[in-house]
Design a protein around this motif. Structure first.
Motif, PDB file in Angstrom:
ATOM      1  N   LEU A 220      -3.618  -3.811  -4.603  1.00 23.49           N
ATOM      2  CA  LEU A 220      -2.436  -4.417  -4.002  1.00 23.49           C
ATOM      3  C   LEU A 220      -2.321  -5.879  -4.419  1.00 23.49           C
ATOM      4  O   LEU A 220      -3.316  -6.534  -4.740  1.00 23.49           O
ATOM      5  N   ASN A 221      -1.102  -6.397  -4.404  1.00 22.34           N
ATOM      6  CA  ASN A 221      -0.897  -7.828  -4.584  1.00 22.34           C
ATOM      7  C   ASN A 221      -1.120  -8.505  -3.239  1.00 22.34           C
ATOM      8  O   ASN A 221      -0.325  -8.343  -2.316  1.00 22.34           O
ATOM      9  N   ILE A 222      -2.199  -9.260  -3.106  1.00 21.89           N
ATOM     10  CA  ILE A 222      -2.566  -9.876  -1.829  1.00 21.89           C
ATOM     11  C   ILE A 222      -2.872 -11.347  -2.037  1.00 21.89           C
ATOM     12  O   ILE A 222      -3.586 -11.724  -2.975  1.00 21.89           O
ATOM     13  N   VAL A 223      -2.349 -12.156  -1.156  1.00 17.79           N
ATOM     14  CA  VAL A 223      -2.694 -13.573  -1.101  1.00 17.79           C
ATOM     15  C   VAL A 223      -3.183 -13.857   0.314  1.00 17.79           C
ATOM     16  O   VAL A 223      -2.467 -13.625   1.285  1.00 17.79           O
ATOM     17  N   GLN A 224      -4.427 -14.323   0.436  1.00 19.10           N
ATOM     18  CA  GLN A 224      -4.948 -14.659   1.758  1.00 19.10           C
ATOM     19  C   GLN A 224      -5.037 -16.172   1.886  1.00 19.10           C
ATOM     20  O   GLN A 224      -5.386 -16.877   0.924  1.00 19.10           O
ATOM     21  N   MET A 225      -4.722 -16.667   3.094  1.00 18.13           N
ATOM     22  CA  MET A 225      -4.517 -18.100   3.269  1.00 18.13           C
ATOM     23  C   MET A 225      -5.256 -18.663   4.476  1.00 18.13           C
ATOM     24  O   MET A 225      -5.318 -18.032   5.532  1.00 18.13           O
ATOM     25  N   ASP A 226      -5.762 -19.848   4.295  1.00 20.27           N
ATOM     26  CA  ASP A 226      -6.326 -20.638   5.388  1.00 20.27           C
ATOM     27  C   ASP A 226      -5.194 -21.435   6.022  1.00 20.27           C
ATOM     28  O   ASP A 226      -4.096 -21.564   5.468  1.00 20.27           O
TER      29      ASP A 226
END
Length: 382
Positions: A220-226
């Motif tokens: 999957l195209n995933i961007v995880q963010m703080d």
């Protein structure tokens, strides 16, 4: 219910003797490297350390004093067991007083403004900004639960389903997930969306990517963010993850192992805020200073009773109005109510209290007005 604990007034943080200046709420932690992107690859050790730092940061906030302890929760269950296990019954005339609005597919295909928002139900929204379409916390299932034979069952259907978007040629470019609670992260809805829109990007708080890769699929195209990290899915849209007063828990043994957040979405001319879940906390004033004025925000007003258990996690309608003021929001739409029987307040009470709270604050009723599932609110151009 006659429980004294349930009906007792809840003191403010100031009354409890715990006060912080709004500017002291958020720690200035060093940025994570590399910056958010589809190619970002953070080690699990780094993710776990940063999430733990954010949990400690939240635990400094005075409002966390209202988080119920295990003994308090068990005491509440014993005192109110009959009400909790009784089948949830909605008003017989709900279809009349809270109908599902027929979808206006034409306006979704041809937006008349650079920002418009459609309520799917609960915290699920279709946000359309300058040709970029986003879904927030999409839940299309009958229950917000780990299984579909038990758990809170929706009493209002979603405004549309994934296949309706496909059939009407509404492409979803991004899906924003605020945290991993079942009423915000639904397995089947995520699977359906990933199949219908395989190129869509899932934008999630730090630590949640592992769930997607384990239970949905790895490519999957995933961007995880703080918190306070920014990501631009396209050149004209910038998304910032922001702190909220909440927590995470999926399985019971993983409390606060992944982050939770809200999102500020900034386009060329408009700004939209989606907080996910939050309790009231004074740090909202600091967020208003950093990101306001905000053209439109979806603010939670439901799942607040009993306050002795819910105050630190959810906002009631009166707090929603104060949240609008703190965040410098020009227009708000109410979410997190009218869909699932999560808590004990009557079904339509949040709407009624919101109307009264807006009036008491001497606001124009149109700036924070109730709406219907399926309704699209257009942020007018100047």
């Amino acid at each position: 219910m006659e429980s004294t604990a349930l009906n007792a007034p809840i003191p403010s943080a100031a009354a409890a003797g715990v006060v912080m200046n709004s500017g002291d709420y958020f720690l200035d932690l060093p940025p994570l490297e590399p910056v958010p992107s589809l190619e970002r690859n953070l080690s699990s050790k780094l993710i776990n350390r940063r999430v733990a730092e954010r949990v400690k940061e939240r635990n400094r906030w005075p409002e966390i004093a209202f988080f119920p302890g295990a003994l308090q929760f068990l005491r509440y269950l014993c005192r109110n067991f009959r009400d909790i296990v009784t089948d949830f019954k909605v008003q017989d005339n709900l279809d009349q007083v809270f109908p599902l609005k027929e979808m206006d597919w034409k306006i979704l295909k041809e937006p008349t403004s650079s920002l418009q928002v459609t309520w799917v139900g609960h915290a699920s929204l279709l946000v359309q900004m300058n040709g970029f379409n986003m879904l927030t916390d999409p839940v299309f299932s009958k229950r917000c639960s780990g299984v579909q034979f038990a758990g809170p069952k929706r009493y209002r259907p979603p405004a549309f389903f994934v296949q309706d978007l496909v059939d009407n040629h509404i492409h979803v470019h991004a899906i924003l997930i605020s945290h991993n609670h079942y009423d915000h992260l639904d397995y089947q809805s995520i699977v359906d969306l990933s199949k219908a829109f395989p190129e869509a990007t899932f934008i999630v708080p730090l630590g949640l990517q592992a769930w997607f890769e384990r239970y949905v699929r790895k490519n999957l195209n995933i961007v995880q963010m703080d918190w306070f990290e920014r990501y631009a899915p396209v050149a004209k849209i910038q998304i910032t993850a922001i702190p909220m007063c909440h927590w995470s828990n999926r399985f019971g043994w993983d409390r606060d192992k992944s982050l939770w957040c809200g999102f500020v979405i900034k386009g060329p001319s408009k700004t939209f805020l989606f907080p996910g879940d939050t309790g009231w906390f004074e740090g909202l004033y600091e967020l208003g200073k950093r990101f306001g004025p905000i053209d439109m925000a979806a603010l939670p007003i439901g799942a607040y009773e009993p306050q002795v258990l819910m105050r630190a996690s959810h906002t009631n309608p009166e707090e929603g109005v104060e949240m609008m003021n703190a965040l410098k929001v020009k227009r708000a739409v109410p979410i997190h109510w009218g869909t699932f029987p999560l808590t004990l307040e009557p079904v339509m009470e949040p709407r009624e209290r919101l109307v009264n709270a807006v009036k008491a604050a001497n606001l124009d009723p149109s700036v924070f007005a109730p709406w219907l599932n399926g309704e699209t609110v257009v942020c007018k151009e100047k």
